[in-house]
Design a protein around this motif. Structure first.
Motif, PDB file in Angstrom:
ATOM      1  N   ARG A  62      -1.335   7.360  -1.641  1.00 39.82           N
ATOM      2  CA  ARG A  62      -0.607   7.438  -2.905  1.00 39.82           C
ATOM      3  C   ARG A  62      -0.957   6.254  -3.811  1.00 39.82           C
ATOM      4  O   ARG A  62      -1.147   5.131  -3.344  1.00 39.82           O
ATOM      5  CB  ARG A  62       0.905   7.463  -2.656  1.00 39.82           C
ATOM      6  N   TYR A  63      -0.987   6.532  -5.098  1.00 36.93           N
ATOM      7  CA  TYR A  63      -1.243   5.464  -6.066  1.00 36.93           C
ATOM      8  C   TYR A  63      -0.182   4.377  -5.972  1.00 36.93           C
ATOM      9  O   TYR A  63      -0.488   3.183  -6.066  1.00 36.93           O
ATOM     10  CB  TYR A  63      -1.281   6.047  -7.483  1.00 36.93           C
ATOM     11  N   GLN A  64       1.071   4.766  -5.761  1.00 36.70           N
ATOM     12  CA  GLN A  64       2.152   3.789  -5.670  1.00 36.70           C
ATOM     13  C   GLN A  64       1.940   2.840  -4.501  1.00 36.70           C
ATOM     14  O   GLN A  64       2.276   1.652  -4.586  1.00 36.70           O
ATOM     15  CB  GLN A  64       3.501   4.497  -5.539  1.00 36.70           C
ATOM     16  N   GLU A  65       1.383   3.345  -3.414  1.00 37.79           N
ATOM     17  CA  GLU A  65       1.076   2.495  -2.262  1.00 37.79           C
ATOM     18  C   GLU A  65       0.085   1.397  -2.649  1.00 37.79           C
ATOM     19  O   GLU A  65       0.272   0.220  -2.343  1.00 37.79           O
ATOM     20  CB  GLU A  65       0.503   3.345  -1.124  1.00 37.79           C
ATOM     21  N   LEU A  66      -0.971   1.787  -3.339  1.00 36.90           N
ATOM     22  CA  LEU A  66      -1.986   0.820  -3.767  1.00 36.90           C
ATOM     23  C   LEU A  66      -1.411  -0.159  -4.785  1.00 36.90           C
ATOM     24  O   LEU A  66      -1.740  -1.345  -4.773  1.00 36.90           O
ATOM     25  CB  LEU A  66      -3.191   1.554  -4.357  1.00 36.90           C
ATOM     26  N   LEU A  67      -0.537   0.338  -5.646  1.00 34.18           N
ATOM     27  CA  LEU A  67       0.097  -0.520  -6.644  1.00 34.18           C
ATOM     28  C   LEU A  67       1.023  -1.533  -5.964  1.00 34.18           C
ATOM     29  O   LEU A  67       1.067  -2.709  -6.364  1.00 34.18           O
ATOM     30  CB  LEU A  67       0.881   0.337  -7.640  1.00 34.18           C
ATOM     31  N   ASN A  68       1.733  -1.101  -4.940  1.00 31.63           N
ATOM     32  CA  ASN A  68       2.605  -2.011  -4.193  1.00 31.63           C
ATOM     33  C   ASN A  68       1.810  -3.131  -3.534  1.00 31.63           C
ATOM     34  O   ASN A  68       2.225  -4.296  -3.542  1.00 31.63           O
ATOM     35  CB  ASN A  68       3.386  -1.248  -3.120  1.00 31.63           C
ATOM     36  N   ILE A  69       0.682  -2.782  -2.962  1.00 30.02           N
ATOM     37  CA  ILE A  69      -0.178  -3.779  -2.303  1.00 30.02           C
ATOM     38  C   ILE A  69      -0.636  -4.823  -3.311  1.00 30.02           C
ATOM     39  O   ILE A  69      -0.677  -6.020  -3.018  1.00 30.02           O
ATOM     40  CB  ILE A  69      -1.391  -3.093  -1.644  1.00 30.02           C
ATOM     41  N   ALA A  70      -0.958  -4.365  -4.513  1.00 29.12           N
ATOM     42  CA  ALA A  70      -1.467  -5.250  -5.563  1.00 29.12           C
ATOM     43  C   ALA A  70      -0.357  -5.878  -6.401  1.00 29.12           C
ATOM     44  O   ALA A  70      -0.609  -6.362  -7.509  1.00 29.12           O
ATOM     45  CB  ALA A  70      -2.429  -4.476  -6.464  1.00 29.12           C
ATOM     46  N   ALA A  71       0.856  -5.871  -5.894  1.00 24.00           N
ATOM     47  CA  ALA A  71       2.008  -6.494  -6.570  1.00 24.00           C
ATOM     48  C   ALA A  71       2.234  -5.937  -7.970  1.00 24.00           C
ATOM     49  O   ALA A  71       2.629  -6.656  -8.884  1.00 24.00           O
ATOM     50  CB  ALA A  71       1.850  -8.012  -6.622  1.00 24.00           C
ATOM     51  N   GLY A  72       1.965  -4.640  -8.136  1.00 26.33           N
ATOM     52  CA  GLY A  72       2.234  -3.976  -9.402  1.00 26.33           C
ATOM     53  C   GLY A  72       1.179  -4.140 -10.468  1.00 26.33           C
ATOM     54  O   GLY A  72       1.351  -3.658 -11.589  1.00 26.33           O
ATOM     55  N   ASP A  73       0.062  -4.788 -10.152  1.00 24.62           N
ATOM     56  CA  ASP A  73      -1.005  -4.999 -11.141  1.00 24.62           C
ATOM     57  C   ASP A  73      -2.001  -3.845 -11.078  1.00 24.62           C
ATOM     58  O   ASP A  73      -2.860  -3.789 -10.194  1.00 24.62           O
ATOM     59  CB  ASP A  73      -1.723  -6.323 -10.865  1.00 24.62           C
ATOM     60  N   SER A  74      -1.895  -2.910 -12.004  1.00 19.39           N
ATOM     61  CA  SER A  74      -2.756  -1.726 -11.993  1.00 19.39           C
ATOM     62  C   SER A  74      -4.225  -2.070 -12.191  1.00 19.39           C
ATOM     63  O   SER A  74      -5.109  -1.315 -11.782  1.00 19.39           O
ATOM     64  CB  SER A  74      -2.307  -0.744 -13.084  1.00 19.39           C
ATOM     65  N   GLY A  75      -4.503  -3.213 -12.798  1.00 21.46           N
ATOM     66  CA  GLY A  75      -5.885  -3.631 -12.991  1.00 21.46           C
ATOM     67  C   GLY A  75      -6.577  -4.016 -11.703  1.00 21.46           C
ATOM     68  O   GLY A  75      -7.810  -4.112 -11.658  1.00 21.46           O
ATOM     69  N   ASN A  76      -5.790  -4.235 -10.645  1.00 18.58           N
ATOM     70  CA  ASN A  76      -6.359  -4.608  -9.350  1.00 18.58           C
ATOM     71  C   ASN A  76      -6.271  -3.485  -8.328  1.00 18.58           C
ATOM     72  O   ASN A  76      -6.310  -3.723  -7.121  1.00 18.58           O
ATOM     73  CB  ASN A  76      -5.642  -5.853  -8.803  1.00 18.58           C
ATOM     74  N   VAL A  77      -6.163  -2.258  -8.817  1.00 20.83           N
ATOM     75  CA  VAL A  77      -6.072  -1.094  -7.943  1.00 20.83           C
ATOM     76  C   VAL A  77      -7.341  -0.257  -8.071  1.00 20.83           C
ATOM     77  O   VAL A  77      -7.752   0.108  -9.170  1.00 20.83           O
ATOM     78  CB  VAL A  77      -4.846  -0.226  -8.297  1.00 20.83           C
ATOM     79  N   PHE A  78      -7.946   0.044  -6.926  1.00 22.70           N
ATOM     80  CA  PHE A  78      -9.147   0.883  -6.884  1.00 22.70           C
ATOM     81  C   PHE A  78      -8.932   2.029  -5.910  1.00 22.70           C
ATOM     82  O   PHE A  78      -8.211   1.886  -4.920  1.00 22.70           O
ATOM     83  CB  PHE A  78     -10.365   0.070  -6.419  1.00 22.70           C
ATOM     84  N   ASN A  79      -9.597   3.156  -6.189  1.00 21.64           N
ATOM     85  CA  ASN A  79      -9.550   4.285  -5.266  1.00 21.64           C
ATOM     86  C   ASN A  79     -10.952   4.849  -5.102  1.00 21.64           C
ATOM     87  O   ASN A  79     -11.631   5.133  -6.083  1.00 21.64           O
ATOM     88  CB  ASN A  79      -8.603   5.370  -5.769  1.00 21.64           C
ATOM     89  N   VAL A  80     -11.382   4.963  -3.846  1.00 19.29           N
ATOM     90  CA  VAL A  80     -12.691   5.515  -3.513  1.00 19.29           C
ATOM     91  C   VAL A  80     -12.457   6.828  -2.782  1.00 19.29           C
ATOM     92  O   VAL A  80     -11.652   6.885  -1.848  1.00 19.29           O
ATOM     93  CB  VAL A  80     -13.490   4.546  -2.619  1.00 19.29           C
ATOM     94  N   THR A  81     -13.121   7.877  -3.200  1.00 18.49           N
ATOM     95  CA  THR A  81     -12.825   9.192  -2.629  1.00 18.49           C
ATOM     96  C   THR A  81     -13.386   9.404  -1.230  1.00 18.49           C
ATOM     97  O   THR A  81     -12.855  10.201  -0.472  1.00 18.49           O
ATOM     98  CB  THR A  81     -13.358  10.301  -3.552  1.00 18.49           C
ATOM     99  N   ALA A 107       3.043 -12.189  -1.661  1.00 15.20           N
ATOM    100  CA  ALA A 107       1.680 -12.712  -1.729  1.00 15.20           C
ATOM    101  C   ALA A 107       1.384 -13.214  -3.141  1.00 15.20           C
ATOM    102  O   ALA A 107       0.823 -14.301  -3.333  1.00 15.20           O
ATOM    103  CB  ALA A 107       0.672 -11.639  -1.323  1.00 15.20           C
ATOM    104  N   ALA A 108       1.788 -12.424  -4.134  1.00 16.15           N
ATOM    105  CA  ALA A 108       1.568 -12.824  -5.525  1.00 16.15           C
ATOM    106  C   ALA A 108       2.331 -14.102  -5.850  1.00 16.15           C
ATOM    107  O   ALA A 108       1.808 -15.005  -6.518  1.00 16.15           O
ATOM    108  CB  ALA A 108       1.992 -11.698  -6.463  1.00 16.15           C
ATOM    109  N   LYS A 109       3.571 -14.198  -5.358  1.00 13.32           N
ATOM    110  CA  LYS A 109       4.383 -15.392  -5.599  1.00 13.32           C
ATOM    111  C   LYS A 109       3.751 -16.616  -4.956  1.00 13.32           C
ATOM    112  O   LYS A 109       3.890 -17.749  -5.456  1.00 13.32           O
ATOM    113  CB  LYS A 109       5.795 -15.176  -5.058  1.00 13.32           C
ATOM    114  N   ALA A 110       3.036 -16.407  -3.853  1.00 12.36           N
ATOM    115  CA  ALA A 110       2.363 -17.504  -3.163  1.00 12.36           C
ATOM    116  C   ALA A 110       1.034 -17.869  -3.823  1.00 12.36           C
ATOM    117  O   ALA A 110       0.319 -18.739  -3.331  1.00 12.36           O
ATOM    118  CB  ALA A 110       2.139 -17.136  -1.695  1.00 12.36           C
TER     119      ALA A 110
END
Length: 223
Positions: A146-165, A129-132
């Motif tokens: 898992r945080y890694q799951e959210l990071l994978n979705i965001a193509a490794g960009d931690s600035g685009n990762v959010f978590n709501v409890t 998706a990021a490449k596109a």
């Protein structure tokens, strides 16, 4: 802006919480100018597969019709959480080169409460998706994801990762995620000059309201 909302409709999400997801989406899209020359919105609904309730960028061209359509989305309660299928459909169908406007930013918000059935495929689809040229913002709900799951979705960009409890906190994040979308829009514009002016850089802040006391768990964590 081309905006894709990729929504988890798996069985771990109750009907009550799915209504909160739809409310969040309605308030989020209301922050932008919705019309064919400004912001267009597509919705991808996934669980075991991508469901027919999904709709394309050109299906609803006014804010009123879009908000109404989101409110009518049915919860499918899929047996699995195949996030990678939602990401793949977003890239190949919802935001294919034949569908999107070539001169405007492409942003997606993926909202899920669980870990996908295949972590490697999710990571692969996030990178594709990021490449596109799609900036993917991941929003996880609950502490189980898992945080890694959210990071994978965001193509490794931690600035685009959010978590709501909690799902009940989602609506309080509209302004913050709206601002992140606008930030992503400006970054894409800086990379590639556009030929049209898009009125998508100022979200309406009054759509996000909350009465949650300050001593509650954080509404959102920008990891």
């Amino acid at each position: 802006m081309e905006l894709g909302l990729v929504l988890d409709a798996s069985q771990s999400i109750s009907f009550k919480n799915f209504r909160l997801i739809k409310k969040f989406c309605q308030h989020l899209v209301s922050s932008f100018e919705i019309d064919p020359d400004n912001t267009r919105v597509a919705v991808t609904l996934f669980g075991r597969k991508v469901y027919n309730e999904s709709f394309a960028l050109n299906n609803y061209t006014t804010k009123e019709k879009l908000v109404e359509a989101i409110g009518k989305i049915k919860h499918r309660r899929g047996k699995y959480t195949k996030t990678f299928k939602g990401l793949s459909y977003l890239r190949k169908t919802q935001m294919s080169a034949q569908v999107v406007r070539s001169d405007v930013p492409k942003i997606a918000v993926v909202l899920t409460d669980g870990n996908s059935q295949n972590e490697n495929q999710t990571k692969n689809q996030g990178l594709k998706a990021a490449k596109a040229g799609i900036t993917v913002i991941s929003v996880g709900v609950d502490n189980e994801i898992r945080y890694q799951e959210l990071l994978n979705i965001a193509a490794g960009d931690s600035g685009n990762v959010f978590n709501v409890t909690k799902f009940s906190y989602l609506d309080a994040t509209v302004t913050k995620i709206g601002e992140k979308i606008c930030e992503a829009v400006e970054k894409q514009k800086a990379k590639k000059p556009v030929t049209k002016t898009s009125k998508t850089t100022k979200p309406v802040t009054e759509t996000s309201k909350t009465t949650n006391p300050v001593f509650e768990a954080p509404h959102i964590v920008n990891l």
